[in-house]
Design an enzyme around this catalytic site. Structure first.
Site, PDB file in Angstrom:
ATOM      1  N   GLU A 254      27.899   7.717 -26.594  1.00  0.00           N
ATOM      2  CA  GLU A 254      26.540   7.925 -27.115  1.00  0.00           C
ATOM      3  C   GLU A 254      26.161   9.393 -27.093  1.00  0.00           C
ATOM      4  O   GLU A 254      26.210  10.034 -26.042  1.00  0.00           O
ATOM      5  CB  GLU A 254      25.543   7.116 -26.257  1.00  0.00           C
ATOM      6  CG  GLU A 254      24.091   7.327 -26.638  1.00  0.00           C
ATOM      7  CD  GLU A 254      23.133   6.415 -25.869  1.00  0.00           C
ATOM      8  OE1 GLU A 254      23.468   6.005 -24.738  1.00  0.00           O
ATOM      9  OE2 GLU A 254      22.043   6.126 -26.405  1.00  0.00           O
TER      10      GLU A 254
ATOM     11  N   ASP B  40      19.759  10.717 -23.597  1.00  0.00           N
ATOM     12  CA  ASP B  40      20.307   9.354 -23.507  1.00  0.00           C
ATOM     13  C   ASP B  40      21.792   9.417 -23.875  1.00  0.00           C
ATOM     14  O   ASP B  40      22.150   9.236 -25.036  1.00  0.00           O
ATOM     15  CB  ASP B  40      19.531   8.431 -24.454  1.00  0.00           C
ATOM     16  CG  ASP B  40      20.008   6.984 -24.402  1.00  0.00           C
ATOM     17  OD1 ASP B  40      20.844   6.655 -23.530  1.00  0.00           O
ATOM     18  OD2 ASP B  40      19.558   6.186 -25.239  1.00  0.00           O
TER      19      ASP B  40
ATOM     20  N   HIS C 289      25.101  -4.858 -29.934  1.00  0.00           N
ATOM     21  CA  HIS C 289      23.867  -4.058 -30.047  1.00  0.00           C
ATOM     22  C   HIS C 289      23.862  -3.238 -31.338  1.00  0.00           C
ATOM     23  O   HIS C 289      24.789  -3.339 -32.141  1.00  0.00           O
ATOM     24  CB  HIS C 289      23.684  -3.162 -28.816  1.00  0.00           C
ATOM     25  CG  HIS C 289      24.828  -2.218 -28.555  1.00  0.00           C
ATOM     26  ND1 HIS C 289      24.991  -1.034 -29.225  1.00  0.00           N
ATOM     27  CD2 HIS C 289      25.877  -2.297 -27.684  1.00  0.00           C
ATOM     28  CE1 HIS C 289      26.065  -0.410 -28.771  1.00  0.00           C
ATOM     29  NE2 HIS C 289      26.634  -1.165 -27.845  1.00  0.00           N
TER      30      HIS C 289
ATOM     31  N   HIS D 259      23.410  -3.824 -19.905  1.00  0.00           N
ATOM     32  CA  HIS D 259      22.408  -3.151 -19.074  1.00  0.00           C
ATOM     33  C   HIS D 259      22.722  -3.307 -17.590  1.00  0.00           C
ATOM     34  O   HIS D 259      21.831  -3.490 -16.771  1.00  0.00           O
ATOM     35  CB  HIS D 259      20.996  -3.667 -19.397  1.00  0.00           C
ATOM     36  CG  HIS D 259      20.493  -3.190 -20.716  1.00  0.00           C
ATOM     37  ND1 HIS D 259      19.476  -3.787 -21.413  1.00  0.00           N
ATOM     38  CD2 HIS D 259      20.882  -2.148 -21.498  1.00  0.00           C
ATOM     39  CE1 HIS D 259      19.261  -3.148 -22.557  1.00  0.00           C
ATOM     40  NE2 HIS D 259      20.108  -2.158 -22.624  1.00  0.00           N
TER      41      HIS D 259
ATOM     42  N   ASP E 101      25.829   5.550 -18.539  1.00  0.00           N
ATOM     43  CA  ASP E 101      24.752   5.724 -19.512  1.00  0.00           C
ATOM     44  C   ASP E 101      23.569   6.268 -18.727  1.00  0.00           C
ATOM     45  O   ASP E 101      22.960   5.541 -17.929  1.00  0.00           O
ATOM     46  CB  ASP E 101      24.420   4.369 -20.172  1.00  0.00           C
ATOM     47  CG  ASP E 101      23.413   4.495 -21.317  1.00  0.00           C
ATOM     48  OD1 ASP E 101      22.755   5.554 -21.415  1.00  0.00           O
ATOM     49  OD2 ASP E 101      23.281   3.532 -22.092  1.00  0.00           O
TER      50      ASP E 101
ATOM     51  N   ASP F 171       0.833  -1.206   0.000  1.00  0.00           N
ATOM     52  CA  ASP F 171       0.000   0.000   0.000  1.00  0.00           C
ATOM     53  C   ASP F 171       0.867   1.256   0.000  1.00  0.00           C
ATOM     54  O   ASP F 171       0.500   2.295   0.501  1.00  0.00           O
ATOM     55  CB  ASP F 171      -0.991  -0.029   1.175  1.00  0.00           C
ATOM     56  CG  ASP F 171      -0.289   0.061   2.509  1.00  0.00           C
ATOM     57  OD1 ASP F 171       0.962   0.007   2.526  1.00  0.00           O
ATOM     58  OD2 ASP F 171      -0.986   0.206   3.521  1.00  0.00           O
TER      59      ASP F 171
ATOM     60  N   HIS G  93      19.000   4.485 -31.921  1.00  0.00           N
ATOM     61  CA  HIS G  93      17.533   4.307 -31.931  1.00  0.00           C
ATOM     62  C   HIS G  93      16.880   5.677 -31.899  1.00  0.00           C
ATOM     63  O   HIS G  93      17.499   6.661 -31.483  1.00  0.00           O
ATOM     64  CB  HIS G  93      17.093   3.478 -30.714  1.00  0.00           C
ATOM     65  CG  HIS G  93      17.665   3.993 -29.411  1.00  0.00           C
ATOM     66  ND1 HIS G  93      17.098   5.027 -28.718  1.00  0.00           N
ATOM     67  CD2 HIS G  93      18.777   3.635 -28.711  1.00  0.00           C
ATOM     68  CE1 HIS G  93      17.827   5.262 -27.627  1.00  0.00           C
ATOM     69  NE2 HIS G  93      18.860   4.454 -27.600  1.00  0.00           N
TER      70      HIS G  93
ATOM     71  N   GLU H 263      25.487   5.457 -30.925  1.00  0.00           N
ATOM     72  CA  GLU H 263      26.133   4.877 -29.759  1.00  0.00           C
ATOM     73  C   GLU H 263      26.925   3.597 -30.033  1.00  0.00           C
ATOM     74  O   GLU H 263      26.597   2.537 -29.503  1.00  0.00           O
ATOM     75  CB  GLU H 263      25.092   4.616 -28.668  1.00  0.00           C
ATOM     76  CG  GLU H 263      23.831   3.881 -29.129  1.00  0.00           C
ATOM     77  CD  GLU H 263      22.859   3.615 -27.981  1.00  0.00           C
ATOM     78  OE1 GLU H 263      23.283   3.052 -26.968  1.00  0.00           O
ATOM     79  OE2 GLU H 263      21.678   3.988 -28.120  1.00  0.00           O
TER      80      GLU H 263
ATOM     81  N   TYR I 139      33.106  -4.087 -26.240  1.00  0.00           N
ATOM     82  CA  TYR I 139      33.083  -4.644 -24.889  1.00  0.00           C
ATOM     83  C   TYR I 139      33.915  -5.915 -24.850  1.00  0.00           C
ATOM     84  O   TYR I 139      33.605  -6.877 -25.562  1.00  0.00           O
ATOM     85  CB  TYR I 139      31.628  -4.944 -24.474  1.00  0.00           C
ATOM     86  CG  TYR I 139      30.696  -3.799 -24.808  1.00  0.00           C
ATOM     87  CD1 TYR I 139      30.481  -2.768 -23.900  1.00  0.00           C
ATOM     88  CD2 TYR I 139      30.076  -3.721 -26.066  1.00  0.00           C
ATOM     89  CE1 TYR I 139      29.653  -1.692 -24.223  1.00  0.00           C
ATOM     90  CE2 TYR I 139      29.256  -2.657 -26.397  1.00  0.00           C
ATOM     91  CZ  TYR I 139      29.047  -1.644 -25.476  1.00  0.00           C
ATOM     92  OH  TYR I 139      28.238  -0.584 -25.806  1.00  0.00           O
TER      93      TYR I 139
ATOM     94  N   HIS J 178      13.578   4.811 -26.122  1.00  0.00           N
ATOM     95  CA  HIS J 178      13.525   4.102 -27.397  1.00  0.00           C
ATOM     96  C   HIS J 178      12.202   4.540 -28.009  1.00  0.00           C
ATOM     97  O   HIS J 178      11.164   3.946 -27.760  1.00  0.00           O
ATOM     98  CB  HIS J 178      13.569   2.581 -27.185  1.00  0.00           C
ATOM     99  CG  HIS J 178      14.878   2.129 -26.612  1.00  0.00           C
ATOM    100  ND1 HIS J 178      15.106   0.848 -26.197  1.00  0.00           N
ATOM    101  CD2 HIS J 178      16.043   2.787 -26.395  1.00  0.00           C
ATOM    102  CE1 HIS J 178      16.350   0.739 -25.746  1.00  0.00           C
ATOM    103  NE2 HIS J 178      16.932   1.907 -25.857  1.00  0.00           N
TER     104      HIS J 178
ATOM    105  N   ARG K 101      31.542   2.669 -24.511  1.00  0.00           N
ATOM    106  CA  ARG K 101      30.441   3.100 -25.380  1.00  0.00           C
ATOM    107  C   ARG K 101      30.436   4.628 -25.345  1.00  0.00           C
ATOM    108  O   ARG K 101      30.685   5.222 -24.288  1.00  0.00           O
ATOM    109  CB  ARG K 101      29.082   2.550 -24.913  1.00  0.00           C
ATOM    110  CG  ARG K 101      27.918   3.011 -25.792  1.00  0.00           C
ATOM    111  CD  ARG K 101      26.607   2.207 -25.604  1.00  0.00           C
ATOM    112  NE  ARG K 101      26.006   2.330 -24.296  1.00  0.00           N
ATOM    113  CZ  ARG K 101      26.059   1.405 -23.353  1.00  0.00           C
ATOM    114  NH1 ARG K 101      26.714   0.271 -23.558  1.00  0.00           N
ATOM    115  NH2 ARG K 101      25.492   1.591 -22.171  1.00  0.00           N
TER     116      ARG K 101
HETATM  117  N1  GLY Z   1      20.170   3.869 -22.347  1.00  0.00           N
HETATM  118  C1  GLY Z   1      19.492   2.998 -23.191  1.00  0.00           C
HETATM  119  C2  GLY Z   1      20.069   2.972 -24.525  1.00  0.00           C
HETATM  120  O1  GLY Z   1      21.142   3.512 -24.724  1.00  0.00           O
HETATM  121  O2  GLY Z   1      19.495   2.479 -25.442  1.00  0.00           O
HETATM  122 MN    MN Z   2      20.568   4.742 -26.358  1.00  0.00          MN
HETATM  123 MN    MN Z   3      22.020   4.993 -23.480  1.00  0.00          MN
END
Ligand code: GLY
Ligand code: MN
Ligand code: MN
Length: 439
Positions: free
Chosen positions: A408, A271, A350, A243, A260, A40, A354, A384, A388, A361, A406
């Protein structure tokens, strides 16, 4: 909670555009009812992106119905005012307040949805609605459609055809208008400032969680309502988990830190990913990987202009990153064979970006009936690329094991190229090192 006239006009303008493309179909958008959980305790509600896009309305438990060229043309169903509930959960506009403040033609209480919606849908061939977002909303809509079919009696009419509202609205959301862009830019600006603060804060001995606290502090202090997604603050080998979100390890000298994180502002999200050395200085091995990824990221950004295809960016990223893997000694053999066997995906599993907007996304098609769509001015997306190399990868050169990088950025396509909305966070090695040395 009051909405400014300027905002109301922006939402009205969007509805007008949507209405002009509906033909003889009606559109129904549901905002998720409050989550019922096994406790609750109150959990924050994030407004539905489509509902917000078309109305600016942020309360849960509501429907928006759009009936092109009819009277009323825009109808909402919202929670009634309730002094007791408002004492516990906060202000509600109620039907009257919603009609006035959000410039909606007619507003009923949510309890009237089934009865009124049935009447209001008569005469329409099709209904745009997104099924399976919320069971309670779906059950109500199904009941309306069944009763509508029954109301047609023995006329031969079956159930009204349902088309996907998310696909339909995604096309509008994909091409950002001025109002979108003001907010998108601000979300990116806040996110960038937070990354700079996190870079300045980081030093050996701090915990990933403390870095997250710095990011979060900057978000909120600069006007963000919430993070756009879960923070990834990944030091050392944690950066090779895409992730990773435990965010509870100590940052050690000699390791990189991958962050990230993106702030949400007025429902639009940034992002950004940056990777930098915890002690402020890249080692030779780290610099080799980092510089390689950075050059590819910059090449991808410079390729963007109206008319190009997202799939080509993906291809280009895979191609250049594979070259880099060969250069670093991660792969051997013939490039063509390696790529055919998808061996390069081991270090770059990946895509290179996006759509970005109200959802991280974001909505919008990448392919239209199987055909790649050309990129247009006003579209926003991320670029991005990453590489890795897990610590336990015995096939990789020892000095590279445990390095995850990475980088981005968020871009908006202009008439002649693109603007980098997240250029405020350094990404050149010299810039990062001098920022960290200036602490
Ligand atoms: N942070 C999520 C992505 O980069 O897609
Ligand atoms: Mn992203
Ligand atoms: Mn990201």
């Amino acid at each position: 909670m009051r909405k400014s006239t300027e905002k109301i006009e922006a939402f009205k303008h969007r509805r007008k555009k949507v209405i002009s493309r509906l033909g003889n179909a009606a559109l129904l958008v549901a905002a998720h009812p409050e989550q019922i959980r096994n406790d609750d305790v109150h959990h924050a509600y994030r407004p539905d992106s489509n509902m917000y896009y078309l109305t600016g309305f942020e309360e849960p438990e509501c429907f928006l119905l759009i009936r092109p060229n009819a009277n009323p043309e825009t109808v909402m169903f919202v929670r009634e005012k309730n002094i007791e509930r408002e004492t516990w959960d906060g202000f509600r506009f109620g039907p009257e307040g919603t009609k006035k403040e959000f410039a909606i033609d007619e507003v009923y209480k949510i309890e009237q949805f089934e009865e009124k919606c049935l009447e209001l849908l008569k005469g329409y061939d099709e209904l745009y609605y997104r099924l399976y977002k919320n069971e309670e909303a779906d059950a109500k809509v199904q009941k309306v459609l069944l009763n509508l079919k029954r109301a047609y009696g023995r006329t031969g009419y079956g159930l009204m055809t349902i088309k996907d509202a998310d696909t339909f609205l995604g096309e509008f959301r994909l091409k950002k208008d001025e109002y979108d862009l003001v907010n998108q830019r601000k979300a990116c600006e806040i996110s960038a400032a937070a990354h700079v603060a996190a870079m300045k804060f980081t030093k050996p001995g701090v915990n990933e969680r403390q870095v997250q606290a710095v990011l979060s502090h900057e978000f909120y202090m600069r006007g963000s309502a919430r993070p756009g997604y879960s923070f990834i603050v990944a030091t050392g080998n944690n950066a090779t988990t895409l992730h990773y979100n435990f965010n509870d390890q100590e940052c050690k000298s000699g390791d990189l830190l991958l962050i990230d994180a993106g702030a949400e502002y007025n429902m639009y999200s940034g992002d950004i990913t940056r990777t930098f050395p915890v002690n402020g200085k890249f080692s030779a091995a780290q610099a080799k990987v980092y510089e390689g990824v950075l050059n590819i990221q910059k090449e991808l950004i410079s390729y963007v202009k109206p008319g190009i295809f997202f799939k080509d960016l993906h291809k280009m990223a895979e191609d250049r990153l594979t070259d880099l893997m060969f250069e670093l000694g991660l792969l051997s053999g013939k490039k063509e064979d390696v790529m055919k066997a998808n061996e390069h995906r081991k270090y770059y599993p990946h895509g290179c970006g996006h759509w970005l907007g109200m959802d991280v996304h974001d909505a919008g098609l990448y392919y239209i009936r199987g055909e790649a769509r050309p990129i247009e001015a006003g579209m926003c997306f991320t670029i991005e690329p990453g590489l890795y190399i897990p610590a336990d990868d015995k096939t990789a050169p020892a000095e590279l094991r445990g390095i995850g990088v990475r980088i981005e950025d968020n871009i908006v396509v202009t008439n002649s190229g693109c603007d980098n909305l997240t250029a405020g966070v350094p990404k050149e090695i010299v810039e990062i090192e001098s920022l960290m040395a200036s602490r």
